[in-house]
Design a protein around this motif. Structure first.
Motif, PDB file in Angstrom:
ATOM      1  N   CYS A 167       0.815  -1.225   0.000  1.00 32.38           N
ATOM      2  CA  CYS A 167       0.000   0.000   0.000  1.00 32.38           C
ATOM      3  C   CYS A 167       0.847   1.273   0.000  1.00 32.38           C
ATOM      4  N   GLY A 168       1.553   1.554   1.086  1.00 27.54           N
ATOM      5  CA  GLY A 168       2.192   2.863   1.235  1.00 27.54           C
ATOM      6  C   GLY A 168       3.225   3.162   0.160  1.00 27.54           C
ATOM      7  N   VAL A 169       4.163   2.257  -0.022  1.00 25.37           N
ATOM      8  CA  VAL A 169       5.216   2.492  -1.010  1.00 25.37           C
ATOM      9  C   VAL A 169       4.631   2.430  -2.425  1.00 25.37           C
ATOM     10  N   GLN A 170       3.683   1.516  -2.617  1.00 22.25           N
ATOM     11  CA  GLN A 170       3.010   1.422  -3.924  1.00 22.25           C
ATOM     12  C   GLN A 170       2.327   2.746  -4.285  1.00 22.25           C
ATOM     13  N   THR A 171       1.692   3.378  -3.281  1.00 21.29           N
ATOM     14  CA  THR A 171       0.982   4.629  -3.531  1.00 21.29           C
ATOM     15  C   THR A 171       1.943   5.738  -3.963  1.00 21.29           C
ATOM     16  N   GLY A 172       3.058   5.884  -3.244  1.00 26.43           N
ATOM     17  CA  GLY A 172       3.990   6.960  -3.575  1.00 26.43           C
ATOM     18  C   GLY A 172       4.719   6.719  -4.889  1.00 26.43           C
ATOM     19  N   MET A 173       5.188   5.492  -5.069  1.00 26.60           N
ATOM     20  CA  MET A 173       5.916   5.196  -6.309  1.00 26.60           C
ATOM     21  C   MET A 173       4.981   5.200  -7.503  1.00 26.60           C
ATOM     22  N   GLY A 174       3.783   4.664  -7.304  1.00 25.42           N
ATOM     23  CA  GLY A 174       2.810   4.625  -8.400  1.00 25.42           C
ATOM     24  C   GLY A 174       2.403   6.025  -8.828  1.00 25.42           C
ATOM     25  N   ALA A 175       2.264   6.935  -7.859  1.00 18.53           N
ATOM     26  CA  ALA A 175       1.872   8.303  -8.209  1.00 18.53           C
ATOM     27  C   ALA A 175       2.913   8.936  -9.132  1.00 18.53           C
ATOM     28  N   VAL A 176       4.179   8.702  -8.823  1.00 15.40           N
ATOM     29  CA  VAL A 176       5.246   9.309  -9.629  1.00 15.40           C
ATOM     30  C   VAL A 176       5.399   8.601 -10.972  1.00 15.40           C
ATOM     31  N   LEU A 198       8.192   9.646   0.868  1.00 17.33           N
ATOM     32  CA  LEU A 198       9.575   9.190   0.697  1.00 17.33           C
ATOM     33  C   LEU A 198       9.663   8.135  -0.412  1.00 17.33           C
ATOM     34  N   ALA A 199       8.621   7.335  -0.555  1.00 18.29           N
ATOM     35  CA  ALA A 199       8.586   6.400  -1.690  1.00 18.29           C
ATOM     36  C   ALA A 199       8.533   7.179  -3.000  1.00 18.29           C
ATOM     37  N   ALA A 200       7.810   8.295  -2.984  1.00 15.24           N
ATOM     38  CA  ALA A 200       7.751   9.140  -4.189  1.00 15.24           C
ATOM     39  C   ALA A 200       9.133   9.713  -4.507  1.00 15.24           C
ATOM     40  N   VAL A 201       9.879  10.076  -3.463  1.00 13.60           N
ATOM     41  CA  VAL A 201      11.245  10.577  -3.686  1.00 13.60           C
ATOM     42  C   VAL A 201      12.093   9.487  -4.347  1.00 13.60           C
ATOM     43  N   MET A 202      11.981   8.252  -3.833  1.00 14.28           N
ATOM     44  CA  MET A 202      12.756   7.146  -4.426  1.00 14.28           C
ATOM     45  C   MET A 202      12.369   6.930  -5.887  1.00 14.28           C
ATOM     46  N   ALA A 203      11.067   7.027  -6.162  1.00 14.18           N
ATOM     47  CA  ALA A 203      10.603   6.830  -7.541  1.00 14.18           C
ATOM     48  C   ALA A 203      11.114   7.942  -8.444  1.00 14.18           C
ATOM     49  N   ALA A 204      11.094   9.181  -7.937  1.00 13.39           N
ATOM     50  CA  ALA A 204      11.557  10.308  -8.754  1.00 13.39           C
ATOM     51  C   ALA A 204      13.044  10.155  -9.081  1.00 13.39           C
ATOM     52  N   LYS A 205      13.793   9.597  -8.120  1.00 16.49           N
ATOM     53  CA  LYS A 205      15.216   9.360  -8.390  1.00 16.49           C
ATOM     54  C   LYS A 205      15.381   8.296  -9.469  1.00 16.49           C
ATOM     55  N   ILE A 206      14.617   7.205  -9.349  1.00 18.44           N
ATOM     56  CA  ILE A 206      14.703   6.146 -10.365  1.00 18.44           C
ATOM     57  C   ILE A 206      14.311   6.694 -11.740  1.00 18.44           C
ATOM     58  N   PRO A 313      -1.301  -4.080  -8.596  1.00 19.30           N
ATOM     59  CA  PRO A 313      -0.264  -4.733  -7.779  1.00 19.30           C
ATOM     60  C   PRO A 313       0.364  -5.942  -8.461  1.00 19.30           C
ATOM     61  N   ARG A 314      -0.381  -6.630  -9.299  1.00 20.80           N
ATOM     62  CA  ARG A 314       0.141  -7.860  -9.920  1.00 20.80           C
ATOM     63  C   ARG A 314       1.324  -7.572 -10.835  1.00 20.80           C
ATOM     64  N   SER A 315       1.392  -6.367 -11.400  1.00 15.80           N
ATOM     65  CA  SER A 315       2.565  -6.021 -12.202  1.00 15.80           C
ATOM     66  C   SER A 315       3.480  -5.033 -11.480  1.00 15.80           C
ATOM     67  N   PHE A 316       2.889  -4.145 -10.654  1.00 12.34           N
ATOM     68  CA  PHE A 316       3.708  -3.078 -10.060  1.00 12.34           C
ATOM     69  C   PHE A 316       4.533  -3.585  -8.877  1.00 12.34           C
ATOM     70  N   ILE A 317       3.993  -4.505  -8.073  1.00 13.69           N
ATOM     71  CA  ILE A 317       4.795  -5.029  -6.954  1.00 13.69           C
ATOM     72  C   ILE A 317       6.016  -5.787  -7.479  1.00 13.69           C
ATOM     73  N   PRO A 318       5.881  -6.665  -8.477  1.00 11.64           N
ATOM     74  CA  PRO A 318       7.101  -7.287  -9.029  1.00 11.64           C
ATOM     75  C   PRO A 318       8.098  -6.253  -9.575  1.00 11.64           C
ATOM     76  N   GLN A 319       7.590  -5.164 -10.157  1.00 13.84           N
ATOM     77  CA  GLN A 319       8.488  -4.103 -10.634  1.00 13.84           C
ATOM     78  C   GLN A 319       9.238  -3.477  -9.460  1.00 13.84           C
ATOM     79  N   MET A 320       8.516  -3.194  -8.360  1.00 17.90           N
ATOM     80  CA  MET A 320       9.175  -2.594  -7.185  1.00 17.90           C
ATOM     81  C   MET A 320      10.196  -3.567  -6.578  1.00 17.90           C
ATOM     82  N   ILE A 321       9.868  -4.856  -6.596  1.00 21.21           N
ATOM     83  CA  ILE A 321      10.820  -5.854  -6.084  1.00 21.21           C
ATOM     84  C   ILE A 321      12.093  -5.844  -6.938  1.00 21.21           C
ATOM     85  N   ALA A 322      11.928  -5.687  -8.229  1.00 19.12           N
ATOM     86  CA  ALA A 322      13.106  -5.625  -9.111  1.00 19.12           C
ATOM     87  C   ALA A 322      13.964  -4.412  -8.759  1.00 19.12           C
ATOM     88  N   TRP A 323      13.319  -3.266  -8.493  1.00 19.63           N
ATOM     89  CA  TRP A 323      14.102  -2.080  -8.075  1.00 19.63           C
ATOM     90  C   TRP A 323      14.788  -2.352  -6.741  1.00 19.63           C
TER      91      TRP A 323
END
Ligand SMILES: [Zn+2]
Ligand SMILES: [Zn+2]
Length: 363
Positions: A167-176, A198-206, A313-323
């Protein structure tokens, strides 16, 4: 079966109680919960913000191992480790468009915390307890979870860190990534530096954003934001946003997760022409924005809301795990673990800002 669950009752601390959990129905699995993050939504539900019927077992960032399959479940097996994300029917137009956050039945699963037939798998002494929160209710030793947004997790991944991908990290990274679709030309402002920000910050860096501006009222959060990739930080409690950011000549993108209308209007006012602002914070009931419509029209700026970062989540969580595996998602900077029994301490620490993402360990 008998389980240990943290039961939320009105105006009371969580209490760990022995409850009864029914077996999984068709399309569900029984999960032995290993860890579950606490998200602000859990505490808002406990405090009756959404109308979730109490008593309830909350918790919607669960990680655990499947111990039993309901009828018809063929995509998962007993013994597999999983992350449980939010509830969705999997069949309505938004679900089939891979936007399950906007499922037609999202409120039933995620806020009213029940199956579509109104039932709950949890009870105590013959009395029903609301127990399908985000299709899981994972503040417990065991959870009956829907398989719609269940995602497999390799055994070597640290369960406590993986919880917030639900939920939390998915929300911030997904928004970015999904909503704002940030890229190297962007100057992005991130308003609010809890787990989501802070998840959004990590996503913006990626995403390679040229400037990443993190805004918060807590200096310690800004230190973390800088460590995670923010190129500028603004302590909005002590500095005016406009003067502090004047040298940037405005933002191309902004992401608010404070829900504070004043902050949102300030973020909007900093957008360049054609700038876009995404909102993911919970606002006070009935809160409204006041924006100059002609200025909005001629500048081509836009504002939109987002749930769970528009992620599937079925595609985005595996993507976040890869990061995470590439070292680009240092989740250990966000997480503090607590034994399950210390759920009230963990919640109090989160509300006081002493920790960023508290995670309960059940096993
Ligand atoms: Zn749906
Ligand atoms: Zn949440």
């Amino acid at each position: 079966m008998k389980i240990r669950a943290a039961v939320a009752r009105e105006r009371e601390p969580f209490s760990i109680e022995e409850c009864e959990l029914d077996g999984p129905r068709a399309g569900e699995v029984l999960v032995e919960v290993e860890a579950c993050g606490i998200c602000h939504t859990d505490l808002s539900a406990r405090d009756r913000y959404y109308g979730t019927p109490l008593p309830a077992v909350l918790g919607h960032e669960g990680v655990g191992r499947i111990v039993e399959l309901g009828a018809g479940v063929s995509k998962f097996a007993v013994g597999e480790r999983v992350v449980m994300s939010f509830g969705a029917c999997g069949q309505c137009p938004n679900c089939t468009a891979e936007l399950p956050g906007y499922c037609r039945h999202a409120r039933e699963f995620n806020l009213f915390a029940r199956r579509l037939d109104g039932s709950s798998p949890i009870s105590r002494g013959g009395q029903p307890i609301t127990g399908h929160f985000f299709a899981q209710s994972a503040f417990a030793s065991h959870a009956v979870a829907a398989t719609t947004n269940l995602v497999r997790l390799d055994d070597d991944l640290p369960g406590a860190l993986m919880t917030s991908l639900a939920c939390g990290v998915q929300t911030g990274m997904g928004a970015v990534m999904n909503v704002l679709q940030a890229g190297p030309r962007d100057v992005i402002g991130i308003f609010g530096c809890g787990t989501v920000g802070l998840a959004a910050v990590m996503a913006a860096k990626i995403a390679g954003c040229s400037q990443i501006v993190a805004v918060d009222v807590r200096p310690d959060r800004l230190v973390t934001a800088r460590a995670l990739g923010a190129t500028e930080v603004v302590d909005s409690a002590s500095e005016g946003l406009g003067p502090a950011l004047r040298h940037l000549r405005g933002l191309t993108l902004a992401f608010d997760n404070t829900g504070n209308p004043e902050v949102i209007e300030a973020a909007y006012s900093l957008l360049r022409p054609r700038g876009r602002l995404a909102l993911a914070g919970l606002s006070p009931r009935g809160a409204k924005l006041s924006l100059d419509l002609n200025a909005m029209m001629v500048s081509g700026r836009s504002v939109r809301g987002t749930v769970e970062g528009d992620a599937d989540p079925r595609s985005f969580i595996p993507q976040m795990i890869a990061w995470y595996r590439r070292g680009e998602l240092p989740l250990e900077e966000l997480v503090t673990t607590y034994p399950f029994e210390q759920i009230n301490q963990a919640a109090a620490d989160m509300l006081a800002g002493r920790v960023i993402k508290p995670v309960l360990r059940m096993a």
